[in-house]
Each structure stands twice: as C-alpha cells, then as structure tokens.
Motif scaffolding. Sequence first.
Motif, PDB file in Angstrom:
ATOM      1  N   THR A  78       0.834  -1.190   0.000  1.00  0.00           N
ATOM      2  CA  THR A  78       0.000   0.000   0.000  1.00  0.00           C
ATOM      3  C   THR A  78       0.875   1.247   0.000  1.00  0.00           C
ATOM      4  O   THR A  78       2.091   1.167   0.206  1.00  0.00           O
ATOM      5  CB  THR A  78      -0.905   0.030   1.242  1.00  0.00           C
ATOM      6  OG1 THR A  78      -0.071   0.159   2.413  1.00  0.00           O
ATOM      7  CG2 THR A  78      -1.724  -1.249   1.355  1.00  0.00           C
ATOM      8  N   ARG A  79       0.267   2.407  -0.190  1.00  0.00           N
ATOM      9  CA  ARG A  79       1.010   3.658  -0.088  1.00  0.00           C
ATOM     10  C   ARG A  79       1.625   3.806   1.311  1.00  0.00           C
ATOM     11  O   ARG A  79       2.738   4.298   1.470  1.00  0.00           O
ATOM     12  CB  ARG A  79       0.083   4.844  -0.374  1.00  0.00           C
ATOM     13  CG  ARG A  79      -0.332   4.965  -1.826  1.00  0.00           C
ATOM     14  CD  ARG A  79       0.821   5.384  -2.694  1.00  0.00           C
ATOM     15  NE  ARG A  79       0.408   5.520  -4.085  1.00  0.00           N
ATOM     16  CZ  ARG A  79       1.227   5.726  -5.086  1.00  0.00           C
ATOM     17  NH1 ARG A  79       2.519   5.797  -4.857  1.00  0.00           N
ATOM     18  NH2 ARG A  79       0.792   5.852  -6.309  1.00  0.00           N
ATOM     19  N   LEU A 169      12.576  -2.620  -0.663  1.00  0.00           N
ATOM     20  CA  LEU A 169      13.006  -1.344  -1.229  1.00  0.00           C
ATOM     21  C   LEU A 169      12.870  -1.351  -2.748  1.00  0.00           C
ATOM     22  O   LEU A 169      12.413  -0.365  -3.342  1.00  0.00           O
ATOM     23  CB  LEU A 169      14.450  -1.052  -0.839  1.00  0.00           C
ATOM     24  CG  LEU A 169      14.695  -0.434   0.538  1.00  0.00           C
ATOM     25  CD1 LEU A 169      16.194  -0.413   0.846  1.00  0.00           C
ATOM     26  CD2 LEU A 169      14.132   0.980   0.611  1.00  0.00           C
ATOM     27  N   ARG A 170      13.283  -2.457  -3.382  1.00  0.00           N
ATOM     28  CA  ARG A 170      13.152  -2.549  -4.843  1.00  0.00           C
ATOM     29  C   ARG A 170      11.703  -2.378  -5.270  1.00  0.00           C
ATOM     30  O   ARG A 170      11.401  -1.623  -6.190  1.00  0.00           O
ATOM     31  CB  ARG A 170      13.651  -3.916  -5.340  1.00  0.00           C
ATOM     32  CG  ARG A 170      15.122  -4.109  -5.490  1.00  0.00           C
ATOM     33  CD  ARG A 170      15.730  -3.574  -6.775  1.00  0.00           C
ATOM     34  NE  ARG A 170      15.030  -3.900  -8.001  1.00  0.00           N
ATOM     35  CZ  ARG A 170      15.189  -5.014  -8.717  1.00  0.00           C
ATOM     36  NH1 ARG A 170      16.018  -5.963  -8.316  1.00  0.00           N
ATOM     37  NH2 ARG A 170      14.537  -5.175  -9.849  1.00  0.00           N
ATOM     38  N   LYS A 171      10.807  -3.070  -4.581  1.00  0.00           N
ATOM     39  CA  LYS A 171       9.404  -2.977  -4.966  1.00  0.00           C
ATOM     40  C   LYS A 171       8.855  -1.583  -4.692  1.00  0.00           C
ATOM     41  O   LYS A 171       8.097  -1.036  -5.506  1.00  0.00           O
ATOM     42  CB  LYS A 171       8.574  -4.033  -4.226  1.00  0.00           C
ATOM     43  CG  LYS A 171       7.128  -4.094  -4.728  1.00  0.00           C
ATOM     44  CD  LYS A 171       6.403  -5.344  -4.290  1.00  0.00           C
ATOM     45  CE  LYS A 171       4.979  -5.367  -4.853  1.00  0.00           C
ATOM     46  NZ  LYS A 171       4.246  -6.586  -4.484  1.00  0.00           N
ATOM     47  N   ALA A 172       9.233  -0.994  -3.563  1.00  0.00           N
ATOM     48  CA  ALA A 172       8.785   0.367  -3.249  1.00  0.00           C
ATOM     49  C   ALA A 172       9.308   1.355  -4.287  1.00  0.00           C
ATOM     50  O   ALA A 172       8.583   2.268  -4.703  1.00  0.00           O
ATOM     51  CB  ALA A 172       9.255   0.762  -1.853  1.00  0.00           C
ATOM     52  N   ILE A 175       7.193   1.015  -7.434  1.00  0.00           N
ATOM     53  CA  ILE A 175       5.897   1.672  -7.245  1.00  0.00           C
ATOM     54  C   ILE A 175       6.049   3.183  -7.345  1.00  0.00           C
ATOM     55  O   ILE A 175       5.260   3.872  -7.999  1.00  0.00           O
ATOM     56  CB  ILE A 175       5.288   1.273  -5.888  1.00  0.00           C
ATOM     57  CG1 ILE A 175       4.919  -0.213  -5.895  1.00  0.00           C
ATOM     58  CG2 ILE A 175       4.047   2.128  -5.576  1.00  0.00           C
ATOM     59  CD1 ILE A 175       4.551  -0.754  -4.521  1.00  0.00           C
ATOM     60  N   ASP A 176       7.102   3.710  -6.703  1.00  0.00           N
ATOM     61  CA  ASP A 176       7.371   5.148  -6.734  1.00  0.00           C
ATOM     62  C   ASP A 176       7.629   5.622  -8.159  1.00  0.00           C
ATOM     63  O   ASP A 176       7.043   6.611  -8.626  1.00  0.00           O
ATOM     64  CB  ASP A 176       8.569   5.450  -5.835  1.00  0.00           C
ATOM     65  CG  ASP A 176       8.885   6.931  -5.738  1.00  0.00           C
ATOM     66  OD1 ASP A 176       7.974   7.738  -6.005  1.00  0.00           O
ATOM     67  OD2 ASP A 176      10.011   7.277  -5.380  1.00  0.00           O
ATOM     68  N   HIS A 212      12.926  13.890  -2.016  1.00  0.00           N
ATOM     69  CA  HIS A 212      12.494  12.867  -2.972  1.00  0.00           C
ATOM     70  C   HIS A 212      11.633  11.806  -2.293  1.00  0.00           C
ATOM     71  O   HIS A 212      10.603  11.401  -2.824  1.00  0.00           O
ATOM     72  CB  HIS A 212      13.701  12.200  -3.623  1.00  0.00           C
ATOM     73  CG  HIS A 212      13.327  11.104  -4.568  1.00  0.00           C
ATOM     74  ND1 HIS A 212      12.758  11.347  -5.794  1.00  0.00           N
ATOM     75  CD2 HIS A 212      13.403   9.750  -4.463  1.00  0.00           C
ATOM     76  CE1 HIS A 212      12.504  10.204  -6.409  1.00  0.00           C
ATOM     77  NE2 HIS A 212      12.897   9.223  -5.620  1.00  0.00           N
ATOM     78  N   MET A 213      12.055  11.371  -1.116  1.00  0.00           N
ATOM     79  CA  MET A 213      11.320  10.338  -0.407  1.00  0.00           C
ATOM     80  C   MET A 213       9.942  10.822   0.049  1.00  0.00           C
ATOM     81  O   MET A 213       9.042  10.017   0.277  1.00  0.00           O
ATOM     82  CB  MET A 213      12.105   9.848   0.816  1.00  0.00           C
ATOM     83  CG  MET A 213      13.377   9.081   0.501  1.00  0.00           C
ATOM     84  SD  MET A 213      13.123   7.522  -0.373  1.00  0.00           S
ATOM     85  CE  MET A 213      13.549   8.005  -2.048  1.00  0.00           C
ATOM     86  N   SER A 214       9.754  12.122   0.174  1.00  0.00           N
ATOM     87  CA  SER A 214       8.470  12.649   0.633  1.00  0.00           C
ATOM     88  C   SER A 214       7.492  12.861  -0.507  1.00  0.00           C
ATOM     89  O   SER A 214       6.292  13.041  -0.279  1.00  0.00           O
ATOM     90  CB  SER A 214       8.672  13.979   1.372  1.00  0.00           C
ATOM     91  OG  SER A 214       9.091  14.996   0.486  1.00  0.00           O
ATOM     92  N   LEU A 215       7.974  12.826  -1.745  1.00  0.00           N
ATOM     93  CA  LEU A 215       7.112  13.127  -2.870  1.00  0.00           C
ATOM     94  C   LEU A 215       5.939  12.165  -2.984  1.00  0.00           C
ATOM     95  O   LEU A 215       4.817  12.572  -3.274  1.00  0.00           O
ATOM     96  CB  LEU A 215       7.919  13.087  -4.190  1.00  0.00           C
ATOM     97  CG  LEU A 215       8.856  14.265  -4.446  1.00  0.00           C
ATOM     98  CD1 LEU A 215       9.607  14.058  -5.748  1.00  0.00           C
ATOM     99  CD2 LEU A 215       8.088  15.577  -4.460  1.00  0.00           C
ATOM    100  N   ILE A 216       6.179  10.880  -2.733  1.00  0.00           N
ATOM    101  CA  ILE A 216       5.118   9.905  -2.909  1.00  0.00           C
ATOM    102  C   ILE A 216       3.979  10.110  -1.905  1.00  0.00           C
ATOM    103  O   ILE A 216       2.847   9.757  -2.152  1.00  0.00           O
ATOM    104  CB  ILE A 216       5.670   8.468  -2.808  1.00  0.00           C
ATOM    105  CG1 ILE A 216       4.633   7.466  -3.361  1.00  0.00           C
ATOM    106  CG2 ILE A 216       6.056   8.095  -1.401  1.00  0.00           C
ATOM    107  CD1 ILE A 216       5.182   6.091  -3.572  1.00  0.00           C
TER     108      ILE A 216
END
Length: 219
Positions: A78-79, A169-172, A175-176, A212-216
Amino acid sequence: MNISEYQNTKNLSDTIREYIREKIFLGEYKNGERIIEQELADELNTSRAPVREAIKDLINQGLLFSESNRGTYVLEFTREDVNEIFKIRTYLESTIFEFLVNEDILTDKDFRKLQEIVEEMKLISNREAPYREKVVDFSKKDIKFHKYLWMKSGKKWTIKILFDLYYQLRKAMIIDSESQEDLSEDTKMHENILNHLKNKEKDEAIKILKDHMSLIKDE
C-alpha cells in the motif's frame, strides 16, 4: 517454458526465485495473485521441491505471504507500506551520508564509480522500451548506487537492516517510479546527490534525499 532457458545461477531454486521475483516486479504477477506450486512447477518443467524452496525464500524477503489452508499470494504494497519503508530508508541513509562526508570516506575512484552508475541510469531512462520494463531495470541501478554508499560506510548494523529491506526497497522504488511521468527526474536527483557528496555538502545531499522520499506522500 523449461527452466533451463532462464537459469543463470548455480542453484535451481535460486533461478526459480529470481524468475518469480522478476515477474512480480514486472507486474506479470499481480498484487494478491495466488502462486500455485504445482502450476509453476509444470510451467517451468521441474519438480515442486525447488519451487517450494523458492517460494519460502520469497516469503522471507517480503514479496509473498502464505495463509494456512489457503495458499501463497503476492504481497500487496500500500502507499502506507511504501511511505514506511522510505521513512526507514531516509533515516538510515541520512546517517550514512553524514558519516561519509564527516569522515571523508569517498575517494575520486568512488565518485567515478558512482558517476558510471548514474550514466547507466541515464541510458535506461532514454531507452526505447515498455515503461514498466524500464522502471524495473532502473530500480536495479538505483539501488546499486545507494548500495555502493551503504557498503562504503562500513556501518555493519545499518547495512544489515538495509539489506534485510533490499527487495521491499526494490518494490517500493518500482511503485514510486511508476507514479512518475518519466525517469529523468530520478536520474537528475542521483546526480545532484553525487555532486553534493563530492563537494562535502552533506546537508544538501540529505535534503535532496528527504525531499524525494516525501514526494510519494503527496500523490
């Protein structure tokens, strides 16, 4: 399909694990889709034993989950899951950036190697290919860039935690990246981080990472 056509590792279960993992990353196995041992063994023309071993490993890696008397399924991210993973990553990598700069760890050779990875990312970003395929390949280079910095820090427990999260991490990341229009901004972000580290501007490098990490979260 015969598994020998896909095999590129020493162990059969390793090969099957990689095969399933790539199908998850490419979206060929959907979130919540059931993975049936016998069907996969028949598809790959192999026995169930190495398939069962591969599935067990993928459960441990956080890409599949098993329910008693129901079967094994592709784990949905999920997000909230992605945000939590990125929050952990941001905190740990920020400490790594700070340590690398404070201790003057990175050499000209390291910066050249990191720039090579950025150039590989640019090639993928500009390549003519289905976008999902580009995203999966890009994620390999993305985490290769960050893994290089993890290892240079020598912080064994931080490295262990990040490696335990490696496939999540790869999957996240996938998704990102899929939520973006293209991959050029990600490439630019890595190049900016590299330049700030080279100039010993740790605060600026950390800020780019955090932004960058906060953009999603705003999606």
